[in-house]
Motif scaffolding. Structure first.
Motif, PDB file in Angstrom:
ATOM      1  N   PRO A 199       0.840  -1.206   0.000  1.00 27.21           N
ATOM      2  CA  PRO A 199       0.000   0.000   0.000  1.00 27.21           C
ATOM      3  C   PRO A 199       0.873   1.254   0.000  1.00 27.21           C
ATOM      4  CG  PRO A 199       0.274  -0.758   2.226  1.00 27.21           C
ATOM      5  CD  PRO A 199       1.082  -1.699   1.362  1.00 27.21           C
ATOM      6  N   ALA A 200       0.250   2.411   0.012  1.00 23.96           N
ATOM      7  CA  ALA A 200       1.004   3.662   0.143  1.00 23.96           C
ATOM      8  C   ALA A 200       1.805   3.602   1.432  1.00 23.96           C
ATOM      9  CB  ALA A 200       0.033   4.842   0.186  1.00 23.96           C
ATOM     10  N   CYS A 201       3.115   3.771   1.337  1.00 25.18           N
ATOM     11  CA  CYS A 201       4.012   3.712   2.511  1.00 25.18           C
ATOM     12  C   CYS A 201       5.438   3.969   2.018  1.00 25.18           C
ATOM     13  CB  CYS A 201       3.928   2.349   3.189  1.00 25.18           C
ATOM     14  SG  CYS A 201       4.391   0.971   2.120  1.00 25.18           S
ATOM     15  N   CYS A 202       6.411   3.928   2.892  1.00 22.74           N
ATOM     16  CA  CYS A 202       7.801   4.159   2.473  1.00 22.74           C
ATOM     17  C   CYS A 202       8.228   3.177   1.385  1.00 22.74           C
ATOM     18  CB  CYS A 202       8.747   4.019   3.667  1.00 22.74           C
ATOM     19  SG  CYS A 202       8.655   5.399   4.825  1.00 22.74           S
ATOM     20  N   THR A 203       7.675   1.955   1.419  1.00 21.89           N
ATOM     21  CA  THR A 203       8.114   0.939   0.455  1.00 21.89           C
ATOM     22  C   THR A 203       7.738   1.320  -0.979  1.00 21.89           C
ATOM     23  OG1 THR A 203       7.966  -0.689   2.194  1.00 21.89           O
ATOM     24  CG2 THR A 203       8.079  -1.543  -0.036  1.00 21.89           C
ATOM     25  N   ALA A 232       2.972  -4.079   4.568  1.00 22.72           N
ATOM     26  CA  ALA A 232       2.411  -2.756   4.842  1.00 22.72           C
ATOM     27  C   ALA A 232       3.035  -2.130   6.081  1.00 22.72           C
ATOM     28  CB  ALA A 232       0.897  -2.881   5.035  1.00 22.72           C
ATOM     29  N   GLY A 233       2.982  -0.824   6.139  1.00 22.14           N
ATOM     30  CA  GLY A 233       3.507  -0.097   7.294  1.00 22.14           C
ATOM     31  C   GLY A 233       2.564  -0.175   8.489  1.00 22.14           C
ATOM     32  N   ASP A 234       2.968   0.466   9.577  1.00 23.61           N
ATOM     33  CA  ASP A 234       2.163   0.444  10.805  1.00 23.61           C
ATOM     34  C   ASP A 234       0.864   1.233  10.632  1.00 23.61           C
ATOM     35  OD1 ASP A 234       4.616   2.225  10.828  1.00 23.61           O
ATOM     36  OD2 ASP A 234       3.390   3.311  12.275  1.00 23.61           O
ATOM     37  N   GLY A 235       0.931   2.358   9.907  1.00 21.63           N
ATOM     38  CA  GLY A 235      -0.288   3.133   9.655  1.00 21.63           C
ATOM     39  C   GLY A 235      -1.240   2.345   8.770  1.00 21.63           C
ATOM     40  N   GLY A 236      -0.698   1.744   7.716  1.00 21.44           N
ATOM     41  CA  GLY A 236      -1.490   0.957   6.779  1.00 21.44           C
ATOM     42  C   GLY A 236      -2.061  -0.303   7.411  1.00 21.44           C
ATOM     43  N   THR A 237      -1.495  -0.710   8.530  1.00 22.86           N
ATOM     44  CA  THR A 237      -1.947  -1.937   9.197  1.00 22.86           C
ATOM     45  C   THR A 237      -2.875  -1.639  10.371  1.00 22.86           C
ATOM     46  OG1 THR A 237       0.099  -3.063   8.612  1.00 22.86           O
ATOM     47  CG2 THR A 237      -1.169  -4.022  10.421  1.00 22.86           C
ATOM     48  N   CYS A 291       3.536  -6.635   8.784  1.00 19.21           N
ATOM     49  CA  CYS A 291       3.489  -5.213   9.139  1.00 19.21           C
ATOM     50  C   CYS A 291       4.901  -4.803   9.516  1.00 19.21           C
ATOM     51  CB  CYS A 291       2.549  -4.982  10.328  1.00 19.21           C
ATOM     52  SG  CYS A 291       2.690  -3.303  11.009  1.00 19.21           S
ATOM     53  N   TYR A 292       5.533  -3.960   8.678  1.00 14.79           N
ATOM     54  CA  TYR A 292       6.855  -3.451   9.076  1.00 14.79           C
ATOM     55  C   TYR A 292       6.600  -2.148   9.834  1.00 14.79           C
ATOM     56  CZ  TYR A 292       6.935  -0.080   5.212  1.00 14.79           C
ATOM     57  OH  TYR A 292       6.643   0.955   4.358  1.00 14.79           O
ATOM     58  N   ASP A 293       6.964  -2.188  11.080  1.00 18.69           N
ATOM     59  CA  ASP A 293       6.524  -1.166  12.028  1.00 18.69           C
ATOM     60  C   ASP A 293       7.659  -0.184  12.330  1.00 18.69           C
ATOM     61  OD1 ASP A 293       5.341   0.258  14.046  1.00 18.69           O
ATOM     62  OD2 ASP A 293       5.218  -1.407  15.476  1.00 18.69           O
ATOM     63  N   GLU A 339       6.808   2.713  13.412  1.00 22.04           N
ATOM     64  CA  GLU A 339       6.148   3.437  14.507  1.00 22.04           C
ATOM     65  C   GLU A 339       5.743   4.871  14.178  1.00 22.04           C
ATOM     66  OE1 GLU A 339       8.811   2.478  17.892  1.00 22.04           O
ATOM     67  OE2 GLU A 339       7.439   0.819  18.282  1.00 22.04           O
ATOM     68  N   ALA A 340       5.474   5.130  12.893  1.00 20.04           N
ATOM     69  CA  ALA A 340       4.917   6.431  12.470  1.00 20.04           C
ATOM     70  C   ALA A 340       4.632   6.387  10.971  1.00 20.04           C
ATOM     71  CB  ALA A 340       5.887   7.565  12.782  1.00 20.04           C
ATOM     72  N   TYR A 341       4.006   7.440  10.465  1.00 18.44           N
ATOM     73  CA  TYR A 341       3.750   7.562   9.023  1.00 18.44           C
ATOM     74  C   TYR A 341       5.010   8.135   8.382  1.00 18.44           C
ATOM     75  CZ  TYR A 341      -1.346   7.015   9.858  1.00 18.44           C
ATOM     76  OH  TYR A 341      -2.587   6.556  10.200  1.00 18.44           O
ATOM     77  N   GLY A 342       5.942   7.263   8.026  1.00 20.56           N
ATOM     78  CA  GLY A 342       7.242   7.688   7.524  1.00 20.56           C
ATOM     79  C   GLY A 342       7.156   8.393   6.189  1.00 20.56           C
ATOM     80  N   ASN A 343       6.423   7.809   5.268  1.00 26.79           N
ATOM     81  CA  ASN A 343       6.332   8.302   3.895  1.00 26.79           C
ATOM     82  C   ASN A 343       5.906   9.759   3.821  1.00 26.79           C
ATOM     83  OD1 ASN A 343       4.286   8.806   1.548  1.00 26.79           O
ATOM     84  ND2 ASN A 343       5.672   7.253   0.759  1.00 26.79           N
ATOM     85  N   THR A 344       5.008  10.153   4.709  1.00 29.31           N
ATOM     86  CA  THR A 344       4.475  11.524   4.646  1.00 29.31           C
ATOM     87  C   THR A 344       5.156  12.450   5.657  1.00 29.31           C
ATOM     88  OG1 THR A 344       2.647  10.539   5.880  1.00 29.31           O
ATOM     89  CG2 THR A 344       2.215  11.125   3.604  1.00 29.31           C
TER      90      THR A 344
HETATM   91  C1  LIG Z   1      -6.495   7.353   1.964  1.00 25.08           C
HETATM   92  C2  LIG Z   1      -5.125   7.909   2.069  1.00 25.08           C
HETATM   93  N1  LIG Z   1      -4.831   8.768   3.067  1.00 25.08           N
HETATM   94  C3  LIG Z   1      -3.593   9.287   3.179  1.00 25.08           C
HETATM   95  C4  LIG Z   1      -2.626   8.941   2.272  1.00 25.08           C
HETATM   96  C5  LIG Z   1      -1.256   9.575   2.382  1.00 25.08           C
HETATM   97  N2  LIG Z   1      -0.269   8.621   2.851  1.00 25.08           N
HETATM   98  C6  LIG Z   1       0.524   7.944   2.011  1.00 25.08           C
HETATM   99  S1  LIG Z   1       1.626   6.964   2.808  1.00 25.08           S
HETATM  100  C7  LIG Z   1       1.069   7.483   4.315  1.00 25.08           C
HETATM  101  C8  LIG Z   1       1.706   7.026   5.583  1.00 25.08           C
HETATM  102  C9  LIG Z   1       2.040   5.578   5.629  1.00 25.08           C
HETATM  103  O1  LIG Z   1       2.483   5.227   6.908  1.00 25.08           O
HETATM  104  P1  LIG Z   1       2.818   3.748   7.260  1.00 25.08           P
HETATM  105  O2  LIG Z   1       1.699   2.869   6.850  1.00 25.08           O
HETATM  106  O3  LIG Z   1       3.244   3.665   8.676  1.00 25.08           O
HETATM  107  O4  LIG Z   1       4.051   3.393   6.298  1.00 25.08           O
HETATM  108  P2  LIG Z   1       5.496   4.137   6.246  1.00 25.08           P
HETATM  109  O5  LIG Z   1       5.326   5.310   5.362  1.00 25.08           O
HETATM  110  O6  LIG Z   1       5.864   4.511   7.628  1.00 25.08           O
HETATM  111  O7  LIG Z   1       6.403   3.138   5.643  1.00 25.08           O
HETATM  112  C10 LIG Z   1       0.015   8.394   4.178  1.00 25.08           C
HETATM  113  C11 LIG Z   1      -0.676   9.063   5.289  1.00 25.08           C
HETATM  114  C12 LIG Z   1      -2.966   8.050   1.223  1.00 25.08           C
HETATM  115  N3  LIG Z   1      -2.051   7.650   0.318  1.00 25.08           N
HETATM  116  N4  LIG Z   1      -4.218   7.548   1.151  1.00 25.08           N
END
Ligand SMILES: Cc1ncc(C[n+]2csc(CCOP(=O)(O)OP(=O)(O)O)c2C)c(N)n1
Ligand SMILES: [Mg+2]
Length: 299
Positions: free
Chosen positions: A45-49, A98-103, A125-127, A129-134
């Motif tokens: 999903p949307a995340c650092c990966t 998926a990241g911690d936020g995505g999970t 879930c690679y954690d 511990e925050a929304y890294g990507n954003t």
């Molecule tokens: C519905 C939706 N809301 C917000 C975003 C913006 N967004 C993209 S990645 C992300 C944070 C992801 O955090 P995490 O799941 O912990 O993964 P990390 O980036 O830390 O690897 C956000 C808020 C999005 N892509 N889609």
């Protein structure tokens, strides 16, 4: 149990990836690919990966991969599993990464649904511990007291217990892991691959950018999380709880390093007070009591 020497030489995390220096998630991805080779289908999903892969049309991942909406990892994985079944493809492991936020936040309902349907896949879930990507906003898995851009004076709420939430779904396999204990992680992935149904691995992924420590210290940070007992390595296999090394040697609190060593090593904990540290230590002791009880029930 695979040993370091037996790990395959092939690399599927290729040169030119776009991870930050010292990224714990990138080290973990390399190990994941060593564990599974390229007969794997990754859902991200949307995340650092999404960034680590490198910019389209290039990719630094030598495996098939689908980038999917933030909330949809487990739903997309369910579709891929069904498509592979329809095509009678049996030797491909479907992995939601998926990241911690995505999970723990936006993707939890899709994950819970897939687990309830017994979807045959591994969810990791690679954690970090925050929304890294954003840019490091708090998530439901940010620990108490940690700085993020949305918790400038430290988070005031506790971290969700995601692996135990998944264990409550009575899936066949739940495990915790960290790239600082690479063979433990690789062996857990291989074990999960060979189990039918939903498997969940909760992977602590240290992040120098967000946790505020030197990029050379990622492996050390994961080790410290385990040695202080703040992150516990365990498995819940068919409902049976088991500590894994080195956590199995840390059941006696005197064997653990003081939790303050972990906090002192990271800038994100700078606003922790003495009182906070005592509170966190108490919570950690309670967690250990709970795990000890679960482990003794399973002997
Ligand atoms: C519905 C939706 N809301 C917000 C975003 C913006 N967004 C993209 S990645 C992300 C944070 C992801 O955090 P995490 O799941 O912990 O993964 P990390 O980036 O830390 O690897 C956000 C808020 C999005 N892509 N889609
Ligand atoms: Mg994250």
């Amino acid at each position: 149990m695979v040993t370091m020497k037996e790990l395959p030489k092939e690399e599927y995390l290729l040169k030119g990836h776009a991870a930050c220096a010292g990224c714990g998630a990138a080290v973990s991805l390399r190990l994941l690919f060593k564990a599974l080779g390229n007969r794997v289908f990754l859902i991200v999903p949307a995340c650092c990966t999404t960034v680590i892969q490198g910019p389209y049309p290039y990719t630094a991942f030598g495996v098939p991969l689908q980038n999917i909406l933030f909330e949809s990892t487990a739903a997309a994985a369910s579709g891929v599993v069904a498509a592979l079944q329809q095509r009678k493809v049996k030797d491909v492991t479907v992995v939601g990464w998926a990241g911690d936020g995505g999970t723990a936040d936006i993707g939890i309902q899709a994950l819970s649904g897939a687990a309830e349907r017994k979807t045959n896949f591994i969810y990791i879930c690679y954690d970090n511990e925050a929304y890294g990507n954003t840019g490091m906003q708090r998530s439901g898995l940010t620990p108490y007291g940690a700085w993020t851009t949305t918790t400038p004076s430290g988070k005031k709420e506790r971290k969700k217990d995601m692996p135990m939430i998944m264990a409550a779904h009575k899936i066949p396999y739940v495990a915790t892991a960290c790239a600082s204990f690479p063979l433990d992680f690789v062996n857990k992935v291989r074990k999960a691959r060979d189990i039918q149904g939903t498997k969940y691995i909760h992977l602590l992924a240290a992040c120098p950018t967000g946790w505020r420590y030197d990029t050379s210290k990622t492996i050390e940070m994961g080790r410290l999380a385990v040695q202080t007992g703040l992150f516990v390595l365990y498995e819940v296999e068919n409902g049976k709880f088991k500590f894994n090394p080195p956590s199995d040697r840390l059941i006696d609190k005197s064997k653990r390093k003081p939790v303050r060593e972990y906090f002192a090593a990271q800038g994100r904990f700078r606003s922790l007070t003495e009182e906070d540290i005592v509170t966190i230590e108490k919570w950690s002791d309670e967690d250990w009591d709970h795990y000890r009880k679960l482990a003794s029930e399973c002997l």
